[in-house]
Scaffold this motif. Structure first.
Motif, PDB file in Angstrom:
ATOM      1  N   ASP A  27       0.835  -4.395   1.489  1.00  0.00           N
ATOM      2  CA  ASP A  27       1.653  -3.989   0.338  1.00  0.00           C
ATOM      3  C   ASP A  27       3.136  -4.160   0.601  1.00  0.00           C
ATOM      4  O   ASP A  27       3.925  -4.376  -0.310  1.00  0.00           O
ATOM      5  N   GLY A  29      -0.001   5.388  -8.453  1.00  0.00           N
ATOM      6  CA  GLY A  29       1.299   5.235  -7.815  1.00  0.00           C
ATOM      7  C   GLY A  29       2.165   4.418  -8.767  1.00  0.00           C
ATOM      8  O   GLY A  29       1.645   3.635  -9.559  1.00  0.00           O
ATOM      9  N   PHE A  89       6.424  -0.787  -1.493  1.00  0.00           N
ATOM     10  CA  PHE A  89       4.963  -0.962  -1.594  1.00  0.00           C
ATOM     11  C   PHE A  89       4.617  -1.670  -2.913  1.00  0.00           C
ATOM     12  O   PHE A  89       5.524  -2.044  -3.645  1.00  0.00           O
ATOM     13  N   HIS A  90       3.329  -1.812  -3.182  1.00  0.00           N
ATOM     14  CA  HIS A  90       2.837  -2.515  -4.376  1.00  0.00           C
ATOM     15  C   HIS A  90       3.261  -3.989  -4.373  1.00  0.00           C
ATOM     16  O   HIS A  90       3.232  -4.652  -5.412  1.00  0.00           O
ATOM     17  N   ARG A 129       2.549  12.331  -7.420  1.00  0.00           N
ATOM     18  CA  ARG A 129       3.673  12.286  -6.471  1.00  0.00           C
ATOM     19  C   ARG A 129       4.992  12.502  -7.199  1.00  0.00           C
ATOM     20  O   ARG A 129       5.179  11.988  -8.306  1.00  0.00           O
ATOM     21  N   MET A 178      10.067   2.485  -3.980  1.00  0.00           N
ATOM     22  CA  MET A 178       9.330   3.215  -2.948  1.00  0.00           C
ATOM     23  C   MET A 178      10.030   3.014  -1.609  1.00  0.00           C
ATOM     24  O   MET A 178      10.739   2.017  -1.411  1.00  0.00           O
ATOM     25  N   ARG A 230      -6.830  -4.925   1.702  1.00  0.00           N
ATOM     26  CA  ARG A 230      -5.525  -4.386   1.358  1.00  0.00           C
ATOM     27  C   ARG A 230      -5.106  -3.421   2.463  1.00  0.00           C
ATOM     28  O   ARG A 230      -5.820  -2.468   2.768  1.00  0.00           O
ATOM     29  N   VAL A 248      -1.839  -1.005   3.398  1.00  0.00           N
ATOM     30  CA  VAL A 248      -0.659  -0.532   2.676  1.00  0.00           C
ATOM     31  C   VAL A 248       0.614  -0.728   3.499  1.00  0.00           C
ATOM     32  O   VAL A 248       1.587  -1.285   3.013  1.00  0.00           O
ATOM     33  N   HIS A 287      -2.497   6.421   3.675  1.00  0.00           N
ATOM     34  CA  HIS A 287      -3.148   5.130   3.448  1.00  0.00           C
ATOM     35  C   HIS A 287      -3.634   4.438   4.719  1.00  0.00           C
ATOM     36  O   HIS A 287      -4.781   4.002   4.790  1.00  0.00           O
ATOM     37  N   PRO A 310       5.020   5.637   0.222  1.00  0.00           N
ATOM     38  CA  PRO A 310       4.925   5.437  -1.232  1.00  0.00           C
ATOM     39  C   PRO A 310       5.233   6.707  -2.041  1.00  0.00           C
ATOM     40  O   PRO A 310       4.725   6.880  -3.127  1.00  0.00           O
TER      41      PRO A 310
HETATM   42  C1  LIG Z   1       1.081   2.200  -2.199  1.00  0.00           C
HETATM   43  C2  LIG Z   1       0.558   2.936  -3.368  1.00  0.00           C
HETATM   44  O1  LIG Z   1       1.202   3.821  -3.898  1.00  0.00           O
HETATM   45  O2  LIG Z   1      -0.615   2.543  -3.832  1.00  0.00           O
HETATM   46  P1  LIG Z   1      -1.437   3.197  -5.043  1.00  0.00           P
HETATM   47  O3  LIG Z   1      -0.590   3.033  -6.273  1.00  0.00           O
HETATM   48  O4  LIG Z   1      -2.691   2.371  -5.077  1.00  0.00           O
HETATM   49  O5  LIG Z   1      -1.659   4.621  -4.676  1.00  0.00           O
END
Ligand SMILES: CC(=O)OP(=O)(O)O
Ligand SMILES: Nc1ncnc2c1ncn2[C@@H]1O[C@H](COP(=O)(O)OP(=O)(O)O)[C@@H](O)[C@H]1O
Ligand SMILES: [Mg+2]
Length: 408
Positions: free
Chosen positions: A147, A210, A177-178, A239, A226, A90, A92, A122, A230
């Motif tokens: 991601d 996240g 992301f994600h 966050r 995002m 993975r 990011v 990341h 992120p």
């Molecule tokens: C990109 C991100 O926020 O990943 P995680 O939710 O795993 O922190």
């Protein structure tokens, strides 16, 4: 056909690993190395229904991979005997450069380093993990899965920030992301709806540590919460998500914080932790149920933000087939699911109180928690980023083998 892949998800202070069969998602073993670089570390290895945990200091990511290998050697399975096809990583942040998984080589590792300013929490760890794993598994192909890749379809209106040209030229834009998770659960949700991909509009709420919201139209990401990093969007474990950008200058002047410290606090001391003193949703829900006013407010802010994104993305999509909930909170917190989507019945979005409790999703398939006949389905789909990474890695290797003369 069985195609085991070792999938590595390297964080700044942790390494998550899993041996997963790309063909069907079966997990042969999994584990977690925590508190890398601290005085005391921990290795947890799960195989055949048992968990083997040991507390040992883990100096760096090289040592973390060595510790994982030790755990395989001691508790199995024998990695040399399972016929590993590849190591999947993975990563990011892939910037605008990587819209697809890629085979790892020196240039790719250099690119992950170069993108570190865009994902300071990341990418440096991802790059270190890539290098250490390439040394440990020198004979296997390594594949990086990003991601950000799934969000490369964002239209300019959705990825452009209204900032000066010089900032945009410096790479300031929304990346999202994600994406690996969103791709996986979108496919499962579309299958559960029995609809054609091209004709399906989804809002995916990935609610883990996240958290993000993504509008998916015809299998493509068209809006996501995002941003450059992120940090933007929903309220997360630690966050902040969205805030007025002027807050940064204000707290620098008023609280005498430097820019790095402001960013650190927005990433690590905000969100549920900043509001309720706990980044774990289980603790926040329990505290709110026990009458804690801070926890109650934290839940209100968390759910208010989700509703705002659902409304905004419904408007962008111009119609909606399903809201898809995933991630640790989305999959498990009945209270948050009900609360976040409360009051949206006029938009066709409703959680059935009974189904919310009784319907259980399974690996790769959805539970429907909306009432029969609701215009919009509310689906819970467990995400499986590792399986998705393994499948994408094997698909890339198969395509490469097929493209080679004599390949099969
Ligand atoms: C990109 C991100 O926020 O990943 P995680 O939710 O795993 O922190
Ligand atoms: N039963 C549960 N009820 C409420 N929240 C839960 C439950 N199980 C897990 N969570 C929450 O899920 C979050 C972690 O989600 P996860 O997707 O595993 O995170 P990560 O982003 O690290 O992969 C934590 O806030 C945790 O409290
Ligand atoms: Mg996650």
């Amino acid at each position: 056909m069985s195609a085991p892949v070792l999938v590595l998800n390297t964080g700044s202070s942790s390494l998550k690993y899993r041996v997963v069969d790309a063909a069907d998602g079966t997990v042969l073993a999994s584990g977690l190395v925590e508190r890398i670089g601290e005085a005391t570390g921990r290795v947890e290895h799960r195989v055949d229904g048992s968990t083997h945990a040991v507390d040992v200091p883990v100096a760096d990511h090289e040592a973390a991979i060595a510790a994982a290998l030790d755990a395989f050697a001691t508790h199995g399975p024998d990695l040399a005997g399972v016929g590993l096809r590849a190591v999947g990583h993975r990563v990011v942040h892939g910037g605008t450069r990587f819209a697809e998984p890629v085979l790892v080589d020196d240039d790719l590792v250099a690119a992950v380093h170069e993108l570190a300013p865009l994902a300071p929490l990341h990418n440096p760890a991802n790059a270190v993990g890539l290098e250490a794993a390439r040394r440990a598994f020198a004979d296997l192909p390594h594949v990086a899965v990003f991601d950000t890749a799934f969000h490369q379809t964002l239209p300019p209106a959705a990825h452009t920030y209204a900032v000066p040209a010089a900032w945009r030229e410096a790479g300031v834009r929304r990346y999202g992301f994600h994406g690996t998770s969103v791709a996986f659960v979108s496919r499962a949700a579309t299958a559960a709806l029995g609809r054609a991909v091209d004709d399906t509009r989804l809002i995916v709420l990935h609610l883990g540590n996240g958290a993000s919201a993504t509008a998916v139209d015809g299998g493509r990401s068209v809006a996501t919460s995002m941003g450059l990093t992120p940090l933007e969007g929903l309220v997360m474990g630690s966050r902040s998500g969205d805030l007025d950008p002027a807050v940064l200058g204000h707290v620098r002047r008023e609280l005498s914080l430097d820019a790095d410290e402001v960013e650190r606090q927005l990433n690590a001391a905000s969100g549920l932790r900043g509001l309720a003193g706990d980044n774990d949703m289980r603790g926040v829900v329990a505290a709110a149920e026990a009458g804690d006013a801070d926890a109650e407010l934290a839940l209100d802010v968390y759910c208010h933000r989700i509703r705002s994104y659902v409304g905004a993305y419904l408007a962008q999509l111009g119609g909606l087939d399903a809201v898809v909930l995933t991630g640790g909170v989305g999959e498990n917190s009945l209270a948050v699911r009900a609360r976040a989507l409360d009051g949206l019945a006029h938009l066709g979005i409703e959680v059935d109180a009974h189904r919310n409790v009784t319907e259980r999703p399974g690996p790769g398939w959805a539970a429907r928690i909306s009432p029969d006949g609701a215009p919009v389905a509310v689906l819970v789909v467990p995400t499986d980023e590792e399986w998705e990474i393994a499948s994408q890695a094997v698909a890339l290797l198969d395509a490469a083998a097929g493209a080679r003369p004599g390949g099969s």
